[in-house]
Design an enzyme around this catalytic site. Structure first.
Site, PDB file in Angstrom:
ATOM      1  N   ASN A   1       0.656  -1.687   0.243  1.00 41.72           N
ATOM      2  CA  ASN A   1       0.064   0.077   0.272  1.00 41.72           C
ATOM      3  C   ASN A   1       1.144   1.522  -0.104  1.00 41.72           C
ATOM      4  O   ASN A   1       1.528   1.088   0.692  1.00 41.72           O
ATOM      5  CB  ASN A   1      -1.152   0.060   1.164  1.00 41.72           C
ATOM      6  CG  ASN A   1      -1.659   1.450   1.679  1.00 41.72           C
ATOM      7  OD1 ASN A   1      -1.254   2.196   0.959  1.00 41.72           O
ATOM      8  ND2 ASN A   1      -2.790   0.872   2.029  1.00 41.72           N
TER       9      ASN A   1
ATOM     10  N   HIS B   1       1.113   6.411   1.671  1.00 47.19           N
ATOM     11  CA  HIS B   1       1.987   7.337   2.530  1.00 47.19           C
ATOM     12  C   HIS B   1       2.716   8.065   1.399  1.00 47.19           C
ATOM     13  O   HIS B   1       2.812   8.872   1.882  1.00 47.19           O
ATOM     14  CB  HIS B   1       2.352   6.583   3.686  1.00 47.19           C
ATOM     15  CG  HIS B   1       0.746   6.379   4.739  1.00 47.19           C
ATOM     16  ND1 HIS B   1      -0.142   7.365   4.612  1.00 47.19           N
ATOM     17  CD2 HIS B   1       0.642   5.144   5.383  1.00 47.19           C
ATOM     18  CE1 HIS B   1      -1.510   6.627   5.749  1.00 47.19           C
ATOM     19  NE2 HIS B   1      -0.938   5.437   5.003  1.00 47.19           N
TER      20      HIS B   1
ATOM     21  N   ARG C   1       2.800  18.787   0.919  1.00 46.26           N
ATOM     22  CA  ARG C   1       3.169  20.379   0.036  1.00 46.26           C
ATOM     23  C   ARG C   1       2.108  20.846  -1.187  1.00 46.26           C
ATOM     24  O   ARG C   1       2.624  21.954  -1.497  1.00 46.26           O
ATOM     25  CB  ARG C   1       4.543  20.830  -0.032  1.00 46.26           C
ATOM     26  CG  ARG C   1       4.969  20.206   0.912  1.00 46.26           C
ATOM     27  CD  ARG C   1       4.913  21.647   2.212  1.00 46.26           C
ATOM     28  NE  ARG C   1       5.760  21.736   3.224  1.00 46.26           N
ATOM     29  CZ  ARG C   1       7.095  22.579   2.917  1.00 46.26           C
ATOM     30  NH1 ARG C   1       8.066  22.479   1.644  1.00 46.26           N
ATOM     31  NH2 ARG C   1       7.540  22.086   3.832  1.00 46.26           N
TER      32      ARG C   1
ATOM     33  N   HIS D   1      -5.609   3.635  -1.311  1.00 43.09           N
ATOM     34  CA  HIS D   1      -7.213   4.094  -1.213  1.00 43.09           C
ATOM     35  C   HIS D   1      -7.097   5.513  -1.652  1.00 43.09           C
ATOM     36  O   HIS D   1      -6.778   5.972  -1.494  1.00 43.09           O
ATOM     37  CB  HIS D   1      -6.910   3.743   0.461  1.00 43.09           C
ATOM     38  CG  HIS D   1      -8.291   4.241   1.272  1.00 43.09           C
ATOM     39  ND1 HIS D   1      -8.059   4.084   2.995  1.00 43.09           N
ATOM     40  CD2 HIS D   1      -9.250   4.474   0.564  1.00 43.09           C
ATOM     41  CE1 HIS D   1      -9.680   3.977   2.574  1.00 43.09           C
ATOM     42  NE2 HIS D   1     -10.333   4.174   1.644  1.00 43.09           N
TER      43      HIS D   1
ATOM     44  N   ARG E   1      -9.462   7.575  -0.395  1.00 41.03           N
ATOM     45  CA  ARG E   1     -10.966   8.104  -0.494  1.00 41.03           C
ATOM     46  C   ARG E   1     -11.591   9.812   0.022  1.00 41.03           C
ATOM     47  O   ARG E   1     -10.834   9.951  -1.412  1.00 41.03           O
ATOM     48  CB  ARG E   1      -9.822   8.851   1.091  1.00 41.03           C
ATOM     49  CG  ARG E   1      -8.685   7.634   2.231  1.00 41.03           C
ATOM     50  CD  ARG E   1      -8.406   8.331   3.673  1.00 41.03           C
ATOM     51  NE  ARG E   1      -9.517   8.106   4.410  1.00 41.03           N
ATOM     52  CZ  ARG E   1      -9.894   7.800   5.487  1.00 41.03           C
ATOM     53  NH1 ARG E   1      -8.959   6.719   5.493  1.00 41.03           N
ATOM     54  NH2 ARG E   1     -10.391   7.543   6.228  1.00 41.03           N
TER      55      ARG E   1
ATOM     56  N   ARG F   1      -7.220  12.758   0.856  1.00 47.72           N
ATOM     57  CA  ARG F   1      -6.631  13.398   1.859  1.00 47.72           C
ATOM     58  C   ARG F   1      -4.773  12.637   1.272  1.00 47.72           C
ATOM     59  O   ARG F   1      -3.864  13.291   1.528  1.00 47.72           O
ATOM     60  CB  ARG F   1      -6.553  12.668   3.449  1.00 47.72           C
ATOM     61  CG  ARG F   1      -6.597  11.346   3.758  1.00 47.72           C
ATOM     62  CD  ARG F   1      -6.254  10.834   5.469  1.00 47.72           C
ATOM     63  NE  ARG F   1      -7.580  11.529   5.786  1.00 47.72           N
ATOM     64  CZ  ARG F   1      -8.052  10.608   6.828  1.00 47.72           C
ATOM     65  NH1 ARG F   1      -7.397   9.958   7.430  1.00 47.72           N
ATOM     66  NH2 ARG F   1      -9.211  10.905   6.992  1.00 47.72           N
ATOM     67  N   HIS F   2      -5.052  11.285   0.268  1.00 43.32           N
ATOM     68  CA  HIS F   2      -3.071  11.331  -0.277  1.00 43.32           C
ATOM     69  C   HIS F   2      -3.636  11.064  -1.939  1.00 43.32           C
ATOM     70  O   HIS F   2      -3.311  11.775  -2.243  1.00 43.32           O
ATOM     71  CB  HIS F   2      -2.664  10.243   0.830  1.00 43.32           C
ATOM     72  CG  HIS F   2      -3.607   9.180   1.326  1.00 43.32           C
ATOM     73  ND1 HIS F   2      -4.878   8.225   0.346  1.00 43.32           N
ATOM     74  CD2 HIS F   2      -4.036   8.642   2.612  1.00 43.32           C
ATOM     75  CE1 HIS F   2      -5.257   7.679   1.849  1.00 43.32           C
ATOM     76  NE2 HIS F   2      -5.002   7.489   2.406  1.00 43.32           N
TER      77      HIS F   2
ATOM     78  N   GLU G   1      -8.299  -0.038  -2.740  1.00 37.75           N
ATOM     79  CA  GLU G   1      -9.431   0.305  -1.541  1.00 37.75           C
ATOM     80  C   GLU G   1     -10.051   1.435  -1.538  1.00 37.75           C
ATOM     81  O   GLU G   1      -9.851   2.396  -2.348  1.00 37.75           O
ATOM     82  CB  GLU G   1      -8.372   0.260   0.718  1.00 37.75           C
ATOM     83  CG  GLU G   1      -8.278  -0.600   0.786  1.00 37.75           C
ATOM     84  CD  GLU G   1      -6.948  -0.383   2.346  1.00 37.75           C
ATOM     85  OE1 GLU G   1      -7.463   0.794   2.443  1.00 37.75           O
ATOM     86  OE2 GLU G   1      -6.524  -0.651   1.811  1.00 37.75           O
TER      87      GLU G   1
ATOM     88  N   THR H   1      -7.924   3.431   8.366  1.00 37.12           N
ATOM     89  CA  THR H   1      -9.708   2.827   8.561  1.00 37.12           C
ATOM     90  C   THR H   1      -8.986   2.148  10.161  1.00 37.12           C
ATOM     91  O   THR H   1      -7.823   1.204  10.476  1.00 37.12           O
ATOM     92  CB  THR H   1      -8.750   1.471   7.751  1.00 37.12           C
ATOM     93  OG1 THR H   1      -8.605   1.483   6.381  1.00 37.12           O
ATOM     94  CG2 THR H   1     -10.279   0.578   7.588  1.00 37.12           C
TER      95      THR H   1
ATOM     96  N   GLU I   1     -10.928 -10.001   3.713  1.00 38.78           N
ATOM     97  CA  GLU I   1      -9.873  -9.137   4.187  1.00 38.78           C
ATOM     98  C   GLU I   1     -10.057  -9.001   5.978  1.00 38.78           C
ATOM     99  O   GLU I   1      -9.962  -9.169   6.108  1.00 38.78           O
ATOM    100  CB  GLU I   1      -8.867  -8.090   2.926  1.00 38.78           C
ATOM    101  CG  GLU I   1      -7.132  -7.587   4.122  1.00 38.78           C
ATOM    102  CD  GLU I   1      -6.920  -6.358   3.829  1.00 38.78           C
ATOM    103  OE1 GLU I   1      -7.268  -6.361   2.788  1.00 38.78           O
ATOM    104  OE2 GLU I   1      -6.460  -5.861   4.837  1.00 38.78           O
TER     105      GLU I   1
ATOM    106  N   HIS J   1      -3.386  -4.364   8.089  1.00 42.41           N
ATOM    107  CA  HIS J   1      -3.287  -3.143   8.443  1.00 42.41           C
ATOM    108  C   HIS J   1      -2.247  -3.864  10.103  1.00 42.41           C
ATOM    109  O   HIS J   1      -2.096  -5.085  10.810  1.00 42.41           O
ATOM    110  CB  HIS J   1      -5.101  -3.627   9.730  1.00 42.41           C
ATOM    111  CG  HIS J   1      -4.754  -2.324   9.403  1.00 42.41           C
ATOM    112  ND1 HIS J   1      -4.524  -1.318  10.588  1.00 42.41           N
ATOM    113  CD2 HIS J   1      -5.216  -1.068   8.602  1.00 42.41           C
ATOM    114  CE1 HIS J   1      -4.984   0.035  10.806  1.00 42.41           C
ATOM    115  NE2 HIS J   1      -5.626   0.375   9.155  1.00 42.41           N
TER     116      HIS J   1
ATOM    117  N   GLY K   1       1.391  -1.138   4.146  1.00 46.91           N
ATOM    118  CA  GLY K   1       1.583   0.238   3.499  1.00 46.91           C
ATOM    119  C   GLY K   1       2.397   0.774   4.651  1.00 46.91           C
ATOM    120  O   GLY K   1       3.584   1.438   4.307  1.00 46.91           O
TER     121      GLY K   1
END
Ligand code: PXP
Length: 250
Positions: A7, A10, A18, A43, A45, A49-50, A70, A101, A151, A191, A213
């Site tokens: 994953n 990040h 930035r 993922h 979202r 956010r990422h 995801e 999550t 999962e 996870h 991840g």
């Protein structure tokens, strides 16, 4: 052999700090594949956010291993997934305030929404995995809803503070794997897994895919993502072989 899903969310978290162009998660994905990743997971979202929509599009064009998206069951995200056609989607619960999550999906409670989404994915030829806690009623509901995979959430395993607690969680996970496979579901897990705790899980559970991840991306900051993935693959391989050897002599 257990397949490794990496994953790369990040990598995008650092870029979004930035709102710039680097580091690029698409480049990270290619290097992760060179390091031995069997699956690339992102993922998308609802709050973006990422990972961004563009990342998903570019990953689809450049990644030829299994791409696992995801996502929640929000209609906008379901449409994006169906248009992008990843090999697999993993449905997860999503809350705005959470850092990551938090728990598994409540498939029992959201059965209709999940069943409807699964039907759309199946019609589009996309495999569906449901991220759930290791509970029999969630497993039964996942099967009823039409998922091909579950999962299992390994957060409680990762957070167990001592051996007794860890063993208790492993027993619960083992029972869940058995019940799911008996019902015809294929089983993945993930996870909170790290270089320190992945070995025992590999030795304890007969599963198909591990999804990892944060720990891999954290190590990648120091050693590079190709090496970080390759070290995780080696660990999984060694513990898998150890399990086979133990079984053949016992
Ligand atoms: N599996 C699922 C369903 C997840 O939501 C996450 C976190 O994005 C992971 C695996 C990976 O968790 P971690 O980043 O703790 O390795």
């Amino acid at each position: 052999m257990i397949q490794l899903g990496v994953n790369i969310d990040h990598v995008a978290t650092i870029r979004q700090a930035r709102r710039t162009f680097e580091p690029d998660p698409v480049t990270a994905a290619s290097l992760a594949v060179l390091g031995g990743a069997d699956i690339i997971t992102v993922h998308l979202r609802e709050d973006r956010r990422h990972i961004q929509d563009r990342d998903v599009r570019l990953l689809r064009e450049t990644i030829f291993t299994k791409l696992n998206l995801e996502m929640s069951t929000a209609p906008e995200i379901v449409d994006i997934a169906i248009n992008t056609k990843p090999e697999q989607v993993t449905l997860v619960p999503e809350k705005r305030q959470e850092i990551t999550t938090e728990g598994g999906l409540d498939v029992v409670f959201q059965k209709k929404t999940i069943t409807d989404a699964i039907k759309k994915f199946k019609d589009a030829g996309i495999l569906v995995s449901l991220f759930i806690d290791p509970e029999e009623r969630q497993i039964a509901a996942s099967k009823d809803a039409g998922a091909q995979y579950i999962e299992l959430h390994t957060g409680n395993y990762a957070n167990a503070r001592d051996e007794a607690a860890r063993n208790a969680v492993i027993e619960k996970l083992r029972a869940a794997v058995k019940a799911a496979q008996k019902s015809g579901l294929r089983v993945n897990a993930g996870h909170g897994l790290t270089y320190q705790n992945v070995g025992l899980l590999v030795e304890s559970l007969d599963i198909e895919e591990l999804h990892i991840g944060h720990s891999i991306v954290s190590r990648a900051v120091f050693v590079g993502i190709k090496q970080a993935v390759s070290e995780m693959k080696d660990l999984i391989f060694r513990h898998h072989i150890q399990k086979q050897q133990f079984r053949s002599i016992s």
